[in-house]
Write a protein that holds these residues in place. Structure first.
Motif, mmCIF file in Angstrom:
data_model
loop_
_atom_site.group_PDB
_atom_site.id
_atom_site.type_symbol
_atom_site.label_atom_id
_atom_site.label_comp_id
_atom_site.label_asym_id
_atom_site.label_seq_id
_atom_site.Cartn_x
_atom_site.Cartn_y
_atom_site.Cartn_z
ATOM 1 N N VAL A 51 0.739 -1.133 -0.051
ATOM 2 C CA VAL A 51 0.152 -0.038 0.148
ATOM 3 C C VAL A 51 0.765 1.163 0.016
ATOM 4 N N ALA A 52 2.052 1.081 -0.087
ATOM 5 C CA ALA A 52 3.081 2.335 -0.123
ATOM 6 C C ALA A 52 2.675 3.172 -1.206
ATOM 7 N N ASP A 53 3.018 4.417 -1.128
ATOM 8 C CA ASP A 53 3.185 5.312 -2.395
ATOM 9 C C ASP A 53 4.482 5.026 -3.300
ATOM 10 N N HIS A 54 5.525 4.734 -2.336
ATOM 11 C CA HIS A 54 6.887 4.419 -2.888
ATOM 12 C C HIS A 54 7.346 3.159 -2.195
ATOM 13 N N ARG A 55 7.891 2.352 -2.983
ATOM 14 C CA ARG A 55 8.451 1.232 -2.415
ATOM 15 C C ARG A 55 9.758 0.850 -2.866
ATOM 16 N N LEU A 56 10.671 0.809 -2.171
ATOM 17 C CA LEU A 56 12.149 0.408 -2.660
ATOM 18 C C LEU A 56 12.576 -0.799 -2.048
ATOM 19 N N ARG A 57 13.114 -1.481 -2.940
ATOM 20 C CA ARG A 57 13.474 -2.799 -2.644
ATOM 21 C C ARG A 57 14.988 -2.861 -2.352
ATOM 22 N N ILE A 58 15.518 -3.183 -1.126
ATOM 23 C CA ILE A 58 16.767 -3.136 -0.630
ATOM 24 C C ILE A 58 17.093 -3.997 0.132
ATOM 25 N N GLN A 59 18.428 -4.622 0.275
ATOM 26 C CA GLN A 59 18.650 -5.780 1.122
ATOM 27 C C GLN A 59 18.456 -5.313 2.603
ATOM 28 N N ALA A 60 18.098 -6.037 3.326
ATOM 29 C CA ALA A 60 17.705 -5.645 4.866
ATOM 30 C C ALA A 60 19.229 -5.246 5.558
ATOM 31 N N ARG A 61 20.188 -5.953 5.050
ATOM 32 C CA ARG A 61 21.340 -5.312 5.581
ATOM 33 C C ARG A 61 21.860 -3.992 5.291
ATOM 34 N N ARG A 62 21.409 -3.538 4.259
ATOM 35 C CA ARG A 62 21.779 -2.379 3.785
ATOM 36 C C ARG A 62 20.885 -1.236 4.239
ATOM 37 N N VAL A 63 19.899 -1.425 4.963
ATOM 38 C CA VAL A 63 19.104 -0.507 5.480
ATOM 39 C C VAL A 63 19.649 0.523 6.408
ATOM 40 N N LEU A 64 20.591 0.157 7.000
ATOM 41 C CA LEU A 64 21.474 1.291 7.801
ATOM 42 C C LEU A 64 21.990 2.379 6.832
ATOM 43 N N ASP A 65 22.682 1.616 5.804
ATOM 44 C CA ASP A 65 23.135 2.814 4.786
ATOM 45 C C ASP A 65 22.126 3.732 4.105
ATOM 46 N N LEU A 66 20.956 2.976 3.921
ATOM 47 C CA LEU A 66 20.036 3.891 3.298
ATOM 48 C C LEU A 66 19.594 4.945 4.612
ATOM 49 N N ALA A 67 19.422 4.531 5.670
ATOM 50 C CA ALA A 67 18.961 5.492 6.767
ATOM 51 C C ALA A 67 20.273 6.559 6.831
ATOM 52 N N LEU A 68 21.326 6.032 6.772
ATOM 53 C CA LEU A 68 22.656 7.099 6.907
ATOM 54 C C LEU A 68 22.488 8.166 5.805
ATOM 55 N N ALA A 69 22.178 7.713 4.616
ATOM 56 C CA ALA A 69 21.861 8.627 3.411
ATOM 57 C C ALA A 69 20.834 9.605 3.675
ATOM 58 N N ILE A 70 19.672 8.925 4.159
ATOM 59 C CA ILE A 70 18.702 9.820 4.437
ATOM 60 C C ILE A 70 19.064 10.724 5.556
ATOM 61 N N GLY A 71 19.902 10.366 6.155
ATOM 62 C CA GLY A 71 20.335 11.327 7.397
ATOM 63 C C GLY A 71 21.199 12.572 6.759
ATOM 64 N N VAL A 72 22.185 12.025 5.875
ATOM 65 C CA VAL A 72 22.916 13.185 5.217
ATOM 66 C C VAL A 72 22.199 13.908 4.313
ATOM 67 N N GLU A 73 21.094 13.546 3.679
ATOM 68 C CA GLU A 73 20.110 14.465 2.762
ATOM 69 C C GLU A 73 19.387 15.333 3.643
ATOM 70 N N LEU A 74 18.995 14.992 4.871
ATOM 71 C CA LEU A 74 18.367 15.695 5.735
ATOM 72 C C LEU A 74 18.984 16.905 6.243
ATOM 73 N N GLY A 75 20.289 16.815 6.494
ATOM 74 C CA GLY A 75 21.111 17.920 6.868
ATOM 75 C C GLY A 75 21.314 18.803 5.653
ATOM 76 N N LYS A 76 21.007 18.376 4.443
ATOM 77 C CA LYS A 76 21.081 19.509 3.299
ATOM 78 C C LYS A 76 19.698 20.252 3.259
ATOM 79 N N HIS A 77 18.814 19.757 3.672
ATOM 80 C CA HIS A 77 17.536 20.648 3.853
ATOM 81 C C HIS A 77 17.419 21.309 5.389
ATOM 82 N N GLY A 78 18.552 21.314 5.987
ATOM 83 C CA GLY A 78 18.277 22.194 7.314
ATOM 84 C C GLY A 78 17.899 21.428 8.366
ATOM 85 N N VAL A 79 17.918 20.397 8.388
ATOM 86 C CA VAL A 79 17.466 19.290 9.477
ATOM 87 C C VAL A 79 18.673 19.201 10.351
#
Lengths: 1064, 218
Positions: A322-350
């Motif tokens: 039911v997601a609007d967007h679904r990304l398939r990613i290995q479960a062991r790479r989720v940390l890396d995804l979260a880190l990437a999101i963290g880095v991107e958040l910083g670019k938006h002033g978070v």
């Protein structure tokens, strides 16, 4: 064999682009094809299409009898039967009560509120009790974790109560002192109690030294108090908790982030943007019903303010569907995804602390990077109104990072809050290892296990079962271990078979107990029936151990006496029992402050499992962690993603499967942690590449009549180090096993059954879903031979909102419980004879261009049931008028008239009619007969059955309304009518009711522009409208609506749709 | 070769025997069973022996007890319910405490084992009948059960076949009365004799008895 096109063989419809490179772009929406056989052009799909009622072989007469003899014998026996039975009808007896309970009206069910622990929280239930026994489970609208809904597993708990394989009494493994054969003896309850008391007395002398209690997540404050009382008497004893799929990672993550273990409570209703990292929030973890209800409240398309949901996961789940967007990613790479999101958040002033994202994430693919960027931008734009959630299987490092992200985004206190743990106990797979070590070192010589099944579920390198076996050896044996073990369980399962003592446990529906939900809400568990086999609750066992005398009822009252206070206790107690929950008992949020150094350290320490493949462990959709393996309803329930039943398989992506040369059913050998198992493979579109998901819970060694020989136990691969997530290898082994998959039994030839639009498309062209067939085929409206009915009274109808349906199948199980639907077993399913009246069809959509092949296909679930057509093709062909039309629009089924020609089933375009090929009611065990709903006929051999729109509930509501004099009350009764599927659905996707009543939700839904009917072009006029699925995509990730909106088939002079109405 | 040949006499005897003997006889048997093997002829008059010789004539007739005193759930639920032993003992704890007729009742009360009554008015399991809605519409007990207050042993007076039910469902006016009078005996006969429908308030809802299958068949 002709290769099936992606959508349809009708050229005009086929041009509605759904991902074929030569098709025009999406023209206002998206059409879905059905099985992945459709997508792959599998020739077997064509074959299946033509064979609804086909048998593998034509009928063969019994061996040893020729036709003439057979007919002679049959004729003779028929003649004799007439003489034998005589003319007098058999006497039927009425056995009334001797003392009827007060307020009991024979045959009329009463509802009782209770609660059960599950998923690491508690769910409030309203259980319908007929003639003194529970017959149907519903959610309690008063309980915050239920809000009126249930999941499939919760519905199935009812059948477990009546399981004929349940333990009927205590058992004791005896080794005679004078030597001789050891044996297991059935003993009485008194003897078991005597043993417990003497055992406890002996322990008291030692102050509990050498004693341990192993509990499961029972969520009972009474048990917690009992354990505290025990620890006062036995201060040296220890209590540990083990759940095969527990919340320990999330709690440890909170400990890392905030300094102490805390429960994370999400409020999805407040979230404008939701990111789920590898968690099945809406079906099998967290508090699934609450999460689904909250999610649904933000997906009201017409109301505005639709949320945006992103899901990143390895294996497809109902949540990802039911997601609007679904990304398939290995479960062991989720940390890396979260880190990437963290880095991107910083670019938006978070304000993400820099040390958190100091660690370099591993290289992510382009899709994953784009996903991270888009998600971050959305989350940053919704500070305090977004939510990031990590799934249960993710390691504590990820949970800690997610907690930090939520803090940085200001979500804490808004969409997520933290509360203290209900009962702090050492928990997790590692504590089980510590326990085993202590036992081997002789530090622990007495073990009491309350529930759970550690001999089956323990990590592979924790030799729990072996330890219990060694304790049964003679003292002289070299590997003898001194351990007295007691297991309290509902079945003599793998652990009870090896334990010294087995004591039957009371099922949740026959217990006096209480529960605490994840947010701290308190509720009482009250029994619907006296324990069928004299089972006891966990608290009772502890009480006996410390020489107490109170029974479960007294224990619970004592707990609540303390909580509610002595003044007015009886009244308050009765109110809690009535409401099913103590209102406003949710725990207050804990103020948290982020320890970003600790989180950064944890993130830095994280090492993803190394290996060619990652191996992901998920609870089996049928058996959960094994506890439901002997439940016929759950084994036969097709799981939401594969539609597979009565087995488990290894899930890999289509790309991985083609790389390894695998197709559905091929045997693979999965290796991890030095062990390997062989099981069939299921090609799963949407799975992450080089990742395999194994489900845990099948392959039980317990010889229940349902679970015997079903599935493969994958737990030999589940070691301590990689308990949820491991690494290993997958290789093709020789062999093949046909997957019992219900999808693909009836192939609907790519017609536009599922219709989807984005919010922008819906705004631009709201009537697209309703009119697409008319627009493209230009069929003249077909006329009916019969005059239309006038529906002036009630007009029963249903709408199903595809935006909300997760495919969790709670409705299917609810329907099975309500309507006495039989279970067939794998042989029946392989012949496509499964009896579910309501089925969930899973459809795939392609994406434009489909660059990575069908793995990028998005899936949608469509509940399909009898459409109660106003112009029903089945009614028209019944030779004996066994299926007729009611003046209110129900397509009725009269079982006693049916002679089993199956012509109606043949004529049904939706293939929703189910035929009883055998007398499935014949061999039902006596206890299981208690689960039948007495208001619905139990069908025998040779009759057709199908969804009746819960006619028993409709009739009961009409009768109640007729007895009511006040018109307003009459309307209220009719408006309160709910079908079983509607009531169970956690997202309230199904609405049922009177279409003639404009105030009812169903009427409002049916009037929406996106309401369409399946196969409307054949003019059967179904009563069920489907609301087209609306997605709310992020325009950074995909275009909202393509600039060139082509209406395929709209050009004048098109081959179809002559004005004269010729057949095309 | 030895092939079976019918003897010459069978040319006349077999057809004649069939058309004038076996045929009419067989048809008569079938027709008889078809017509007389129905509820109206089979079930009407069924008066099985009960374990306790309870007389409705005494209790409901002579003593004037209301049906609903014992059959207490008839207005609330689908079943009228044979009363529990406790209902009998309400009186018989003090009245006729040593009567041999009540021995089984006293034994049931003491031993907590139900009395095994024989069901007289029996519908097949696939027909779901609801008493309470009939009572709320104003159908009297005697319309379906006859003059129970005159029966020393309960006897089935009406066929209770689907056709019989539908006859009333299609034209219920003859059997409808004021819901307050449902347990009054004798009103139906009086109404049939006089030709006048039974008294009924005008403002009651007009009953709409289901005539479609799912009204009773689920």
């Amino acid at each position: 064999m002709k290769r099936l096109p992606l959508v349809s063989s009708v050229p005009a419809l086929g041009a509605l682009g759904t991902g074929r490179a030569d098709a025009p772009s999406v023209d206002g929406g998206r059409i879905y094809a059905q099985t992945h056989g459709d997508l792959a052009g599998d020739p077997r799909v064509d074959e299946l299409r033509t064979r609804e009622f086909a048998a593998e072989r034509p009928f063969e007469p019994p061996p040893g009898v020729d036709r003439r003899t057979f007919l002679t014998l049959m004729g003779a026996s028929m003649a004799l039967a007439g003489l034998a039975t005589g003319c007098r009808r058999p006497e039927e007896k009425i056995l009334p009560y001797t003392r009827r309970p007060e307020d009991l009206v024979d045959g009329r069910p009463i509802e009782f509120a209770t609660s059960v622990p599950f998923y690491g929280t508690a769910l409030g239930l309203l259980v319908e009790s007929t003639d003194g026994r529970p017959t149907k489970i519903e959610g309690n609208p008063n309980h915050p974790d239920s809000l009126g809904g249930t999941t499939a597993l919760v519905q199935a708990m009812l059948l477990d109560l009546y399981d004929p394989d349940r333990s009927t009494g205590p058992r004791h493994f005896v080794r005679p002192k004078s030597g001789g054969e050891a044996s297991t003896v059935d003993v009485g309850h008194d003897e078991a109690w005597d043993f417990l008391r003497s055992f406890g007395d002996a322990l008291k002398k030692e102050k509990g030294k050498g004693f341990a209690v192993l509990v499961d997540e029972s969520r009972s404050p009474t048990l917690a108090l009992a354990l505290d009382a025990m620890l006062r008497d036995l201060p040296e004893a220890r209590v540990v908790r083990f759940e095969p799929f527990g919340r320990e990672n999330a709690r440890t993550g909170a400990q890392i982030a905030f300094g102490r273990p805390l429960e994370t409570v999400n409020d999805l209703e407040k979230a404008d943007v939701l990111l789920v990292l590898d968690g099945d929030l809406f079906d099998s973890e967290g508090s699934p019903v609450k999460a689904a209800k909250q999610f649904a409240r933000r997906r009201k398309v017409e109301a505005g303010g639709m949320s945006r949901v992103y899901v990143a996961e390895a294996c497809p789940t109902p949540t990802g569907t039911v997601a609007d967007h679904r990304l398939r990613i290995q479960a062991r790479r989720v940390l890396d995804l979260a880190l990437a999101i963290g880095v991107e958040l910083g670019k938006h002033g978070v304000a993400v602390p820099s040390e958190l994202v100091a660690r370099q994430p591993a290289e992510l693919g382009d899709k994953q990077k784009a996903f991270a960027a888009a998600v971050a931008k959305d989350l940053a734009g919704a500070k305090g109104k977004g939510l990031v959630v990590a799934g249960r299987r993710q390691p504590p490092h990820v949970h800690a990072l997610v907690a930090a992200l939520n803090v940085a985004l200001g979500n804490v206190g808004q969409t997520v809050r933290h509360v203290p743990l209900a009962h702090t106990v050492n928990e997790g797979a590692a504590t089980l290892m510590a326990l085993v070590d202590a036992i081997e070192k002789r530090e622990i010589t007495g073990l009491l296990m309350l529930g759970g099944n550690p001999a089956f579920n323990a990590p592979a390198d924790v030799p729990f079962a072996a330890l219990l076996e060694r304790a049964r050896k003679p003292k002289e044996a070299s590997d003898y271990v001194d351990l007295l073990s007691v297991h309290v369980a509902t079945h003599v399962d793998e652990t009870s078979q090896l334990a010294t003592w087995h004591i039957p446990r009371a099922h949740a529906l026959e217990s006096w107990s209480d529960t605490i939900a994840e947010d701290g809400t308190l509720a009482v568990t009250q029994p619907l029936i006296a324990p069928l086999y004299g089972g006891h609750t966990d608290a009772e066992v502890i009480e006996r151990l410390i020489s107490g005398t109170r029974n479960a009822y007294e224990l619970v009252r004592a707990t609540w006496g303390a909580r509610l206070g002595a003044l007015g206790f009886e009244k308050a107690w009765r109110k809690v029992l009535h409401e099913g929950v103590l209102p406003l008992s949710a725990a207050a949020s804990v103020e948290v402050s982020l320890d970003s150094a600790k989180v950064a350290a944890a993130v830095g320490d994280y090492k993803a499992p190394e290996g060619a493949f990652e191996v992901v462990f998920a609870p089996d959709p049928h058996a959960y962690d094994g506890r439901f393996a002997n439940n016929g309803w759950m084994q036969e329930l097709p799981d939401p993603i594969h539609k597979m039943c009565w087995m488990n398989a290894a899930s890999v992506s289509a790309a991985t499967a083609s790389k390894l040369g695998l197709k559905d059913g091929d045997t693979v050998e999965v290796t991890a942690n030095g062990k390997s198992v062989k099981l069939p493979v299921a090609v799963t579109y949407g799975h992450a590449d080089d990742s395999v998901t194994l489900t845990v819970g099948q392959g039980r060694r317990f010889e229940g009549r349902v679970c015997k020989g079903v599935g493969v136990d994958t737990q030999p691969l589940r070691a301590l180090a990689g308990f949820y997530l491991s690494a290993g290898n997958v290789a093709k082994a020789g062999g093949f096993e046909e997957l019992a998959v219900t999808q693909g039994h009836f192939v609907l030839e790519g017609r536009p059954i599922v219709r989807e639009q984005t919010t922008a498309q819906y705004e631009a062209d709201p009537k697209w879903a309703k009119e697409i067939v008319q627009r493209t085929t230009k069929h003249p409206a077909l006329e009916s031979l019969w005059p239309a009915w006038d529906y002036n009274g009630h007009k029963w109808g249903m709408t199903i909102d595809l935006t909300l349906c997760t495919g969790c199948s709670a409705c299917v199980t609810a329907c099975q419980a309500e309507n006495n639907i039989p279970v067939l077993g794998i042989a029946g399913v392989l012949k496509s004879r499964e009896m579910h009246w309501l089925r969930i069809d899973r459809y795939f959509a392609g994406r434009d261009g489909m660059p990575e092949g069908a793995d990028e296909a998005m899936a949608t679930s469509l509940p399909m049931t009898c459409q109660h057509c106003e112009n029903a093709p089945c009614e028209q062909v019944c030779p004996v008028a066994a299926t007729t039309h009611s003046p209110e629009g129900l397509n009725e089924m009269t079982y006693n008239r049916c002679i089993g020609t199956k012509y109606c089933g043949n004529n049904c375009p939706y293939k929703v009619r189910r035929f009883n090929y055998f007398a499935y009611d014949k061999d039902v065990p006596e206890t299981q007969k208690l689960v039948f709903n007495p208001d619905v006929t139990v069908r025998s051999r040779g009759v057709m059955e199908k969804c009746s729109f819960c006619v028993q509930r409709v009739n009961q509501a009409k009768i109640a309304a007729k007895k009511e004099k006040d018109e307003a009350k009459q309307r209220e009764i009719i408006r309160g009518l709910k079908s079983a599927c509607q009531q169970a659905c956690p997202t309230e996707a199904i609405s049922f009711g009177d279409l003639n009543d404009a105030e009812q939700q169903v009427a409002k839904n049916a009037a929406l522009p996106r309401a369409y009917k399946a196969l409307e072009e054949i003019n059967v006029r179904p009563r069920i409208s489907y609301l087209a699925r609306i997605r709310n995509p992020n325009t950074d990730l995909e275009p909202a609506a393509p600039s060139d909106v082509k209406q395929a088939g709209a050009q004048p002079g098109d081959g179809h749709g002559h004005a004269h109405g010729e057949a095309h | 070769m030895s092939r079976f040949l019918f003897p010459k006499w069978s040319n006349k005897v077999l057809p004649l025997g069939f058309f004038f003997g076996l045929g009419p006889a067989g048809t008569a048997v079938v027709a008889g069973v078809w017509y007389y093997g129905t509820n109206k002829h089979f079930e009407v008059g069924y008066a099985p022996e009960q374990p306790v010789p309870f007389s409705h004539k005494l209790h409901a007739g002579d003593m004037g007890m209301d049906c609903r005193y014992c059959h207490s759930t008839v207005e609330k639920g689908a079943f009228a319910s044979v009363p529990p032993t406790q209902t009998c003992m309400n009186c018989h704890e003090k009245v006729l405490t040593t009567s041999p007729n009540l021995a089984k009742v006293r034994e049931s009360w003491k031993s907590d084992v139900p009395i095994e009554w024989v069901k007289v008015h029996n519908l097949p399991d696939y027909a779901y009948f609801d008493h309470s809605v009939h009572l709320s519409a104003g159908v009297g007990c005697e319309s379906c059960h006859g003059r129970i207050d005159q029966m020393p042993i309960v006897e089935q007076k009406e066929p209770l076949s689907m056709g019989w039910c539908l006859d009333c469902h299609r034209a219920p006016e003859a059997h409808l009365r004021d819901p307050k009078d449902v347990t009054k005996m004798g009103m139906l006969e009086a109404s049939q004799k006089s030709g006048q429908p039974m008294a009924r308030p005008a403002d009651l809802r007009k009953p709409v008895p289901p005539q479609n299958c799912s009204g009773c068949h689920r």
